[in-house]
Write a protein that holds these residues in place. Structure first.
Motif, PDB file in Angstrom:
ATOM      1  N   ASP A  77      78.814 -47.388  50.923  1.00  0.00           N
ATOM      2  CA  ASP A  77      79.478 -46.235  51.538  1.00  0.00           C
ATOM      3  C   ASP A  77      80.290 -46.629  52.767  1.00  0.00           C
ATOM      4  N   LEU A  78      81.146 -47.624  52.598  1.00  0.00           N
ATOM      5  CA  LEU A  78      82.087 -47.975  53.668  1.00  0.00           C
ATOM      6  C   LEU A  78      82.999 -46.787  53.917  1.00  0.00           C
ATOM      7  N   ARG A  79      83.200 -46.442  55.171  1.00  0.00           N
ATOM      8  CA  ARG A  79      83.967 -45.242  55.489  1.00  0.00           C
ATOM      9  C   ARG A  79      84.620 -45.400  56.853  1.00  0.00           C
ATOM     10  N   ARG A  80      85.728 -44.715  57.000  1.00  0.00           N
ATOM     11  CA  ARG A  80      86.436 -44.714  58.276  1.00  0.00           C
ATOM     12  C   ARG A  80      85.729 -43.766  59.243  1.00  0.00           C
ATOM     13  N   THR A  81      85.547 -44.244  60.444  1.00  0.00           N
ATOM     14  CA  THR A  81      84.918 -43.446  61.491  1.00  0.00           C
ATOM     15  C   THR A  81      85.805 -43.449  62.721  1.00  0.00           C
ATOM     16  N   LEU A  90      76.510 -35.143  47.022  1.00  0.00           N
ATOM     17  CA  LEU A  90      77.494 -34.096  46.762  1.00  0.00           C
ATOM     18  C   LEU A  90      78.158 -33.588  48.036  1.00  0.00           C
ATOM     19  N   HIS A  91      77.863 -34.205  49.176  1.00  0.00           N
ATOM     20  CA  HIS A  91      78.387 -33.706  50.454  1.00  0.00           C
ATOM     21  C   HIS A  91      79.916 -33.666  50.435  1.00  0.00           C
ATOM     22  N   GLY A  92      80.449 -32.528  50.855  1.00  0.00           N
ATOM     23  CA  GLY A  92      81.892 -32.366  50.924  1.00  0.00           C
ATOM     24  C   GLY A  92      82.538 -31.954  49.625  1.00  0.00           C
ATOM     25  N   LEU A  93      81.721 -31.776  48.581  1.00  0.00           N
ATOM     26  CA  LEU A  93      82.244 -31.407  47.271  1.00  0.00           C
ATOM     27  C   LEU A  93      82.108 -29.901  47.061  1.00  0.00           C
ATOM     28  N   ASP A  94      83.196 -29.235  46.733  1.00  0.00           N
ATOM     29  CA  ASP A  94      83.158 -27.806  46.429  1.00  0.00           C
ATOM     30  C   ASP A  94      82.890 -27.654  44.929  1.00  0.00           C
ATOM     31  N   ALA A  95      81.600 -27.465  44.614  1.00  0.00           N
ATOM     32  CA  ALA A  95      81.214 -27.437  43.203  1.00  0.00           C
ATOM     33  C   ALA A  95      80.571 -26.113  42.807  1.00  0.00           C
ATOM     34  N   HIS A  96      80.851 -25.061  43.557  1.00  0.00           N
ATOM     35  CA  HIS A  96      80.161 -23.797  43.295  1.00  0.00           C
ATOM     36  C   HIS A  96      80.445 -23.257  41.900  1.00  0.00           C
ATOM     37  N   MET A 112      86.138 -34.919  61.118  1.00  0.00           N
ATOM     38  CA  MET A 112      84.816 -35.537  61.280  1.00  0.00           C
ATOM     39  C   MET A 112      84.546 -36.515  60.139  1.00  0.00           C
ATOM     40  N   PRO A 113      84.034 -37.711  60.450  1.00  0.00           N
ATOM     41  CA  PRO A 113      83.697 -38.644  59.377  1.00  0.00           C
ATOM     42  C   PRO A 113      82.507 -38.127  58.578  1.00  0.00           C
ATOM     43  N   PRO A 114      82.420 -38.486  57.303  1.00  0.00           N
ATOM     44  CA  PRO A 114      81.286 -38.011  56.491  1.00  0.00           C
ATOM     45  C   PRO A 114      79.984 -38.604  56.996  1.00  0.00           C
ATOM     46  N   PRO A 115      78.884 -37.867  56.910  1.00  0.00           N
ATOM     47  CA  PRO A 115      77.591 -38.405  57.353  1.00  0.00           C
ATOM     48  C   PRO A 115      77.107 -39.468  56.382  1.00  0.00           C
ATOM     49  N   PRO A 116      76.258 -40.391  56.847  1.00  0.00           N
ATOM     50  CA  PRO A 116      75.718 -41.418  55.953  1.00  0.00           C
ATOM     51  C   PRO A 116      74.895 -40.789  54.831  1.00  0.00           C
ATOM     52  N   ILE A 117      74.951 -41.408  53.672  1.00  0.00           N
ATOM     53  CA  ILE A 117      74.114 -40.998  52.551  1.00  0.00           C
ATOM     54  C   ILE A 117      72.837 -41.837  52.600  1.00  0.00           C
ATOM     55  N   PRO A 118      71.662 -41.224  52.791  1.00  0.00           N
ATOM     56  CA  PRO A 118      70.429 -42.025  52.853  1.00  0.00           C
ATOM     57  C   PRO A 118      70.121 -42.666  51.512  1.00  0.00           C
TER      58      PRO A 118
END
Length: 258
Positions: free
Chosen positions: A252-256, A178-184, A1-7
């Motif tokens: 935030d150019l990204r592949r979709t 931080l979406h998609g980042l495992d920072a726990h 899944m492509p990353p969601p847009p960052i508002p």
């Protein structure tokens, strides 16, 4: 899944109705057809997912955000500041915001923007030295309220880019940055907090964590006469954030999926 847009900033985003989206797209295409706009977004690019949010610090104004398909499988996010007499494609430069907050943006926008593109300067003079009726009145209001002041800082920081992209406050572990980042297990998570805003005489001071590039900084910001400057910053985490690719006015150019 492509990353969601960052508002651009958190808040009550609402999708445009089909009618409003069609009208906005026509006005955006006309704006992009002007010579001074950026090559990263063109009239032929398909725009989708248009959404808008009112701005508490600019009463009666809104920011409109959307996605642009720049080539098959490649999309980017754009933002447009929209208010009485002004439709500005946010491009990472501070000039228009500073002049707007000072009441120094002429109503002859085409000439103003073209002059800035050629000269690289926002020195348009003061409306007090000219006919004030020839300038767009500053919409900036309500910075005495801490919540409105924080909204303004989130907006201004995200609109102004350095070489590595926008400066965006990160106020919780749920931030889209931080979406998609495992920072726990990251020690810096405990240092994230909402912007703390206070008055210092006629100025506004804020402290918080700012994301820039792939790093995080604790920063102190000061607002004076509608301009924001960073008084101090200290890195708390380097090269930990997902990479963001920007090409003004797209971020935030990204592949979709094609």
């Amino acid at each position: 899944m492509p990353p969601p847009p960052i508002p651009l900033l958190p808040g009550p985003w609402r999708p445009l109705t089909p009618g409003h989206a069609a009208g906005f797209s026509l006005r955006l295409a006309a704006l992009l057809a002007q010579a001074h706009t950026h090559e990263g977004l063109a009239p032929h690019h398909r725009v989708t997912n248009l959404r808008a949010m009112p701005l508490s610090f600019y009463p009666g104004w809104a920011v409109v955000e959307g996605e642009a398909l720049v080539e098959p499988g490649l999309s980017g996010t754009f933002d447009v500041l929209y208010g009485p007499g002004l439709m500005w494609l946010i491009d990472g430069e501070s000039r228009v915001l500073n002049d707007l907050n000072a009441g120094s943006v002429p109503r002859d926008l085409a000439r103003y923007l073209a002059a800035g593109a050629i000269q690289g300067t926002g020195d348009t003079g003061s409306p007090h030295a000219h006919d004030a009726a020839g300038f767009i009145a500053s919409p900036l209001r309500g910075l005495d309220d801490p919540a409105t002041g924080a909204d303004f800082l989130r907006f201004y920081c995200a609109c102004v880019w350095g070489e590595e992209g926008p400066f965006m406050p990160v106020e919780s572990a749920g931030s889209p940055v931080l979406h998609g980042l495992d920072a726990h297990d990251s020690g810096w998570l405990g240092r994230l907090r909402p912007l703390v805003v206070s008055r210092d005489g006629d100025e506004l001071v804020a402290e918080g964590v700012i994301a820039y590039g792939r790093s995080l900084f604790e920063a102190r910001l000061r607002v004076r006469d509608g301009r924001v400057r960073m008084e101090d910053d200290a890195p708390i985490a380097a090269d930990v954030l997902p990479e963001r690719v920007n090409a003004a006015p797209l971020r935030d150019l990204r592949r979709t999926q094609e």
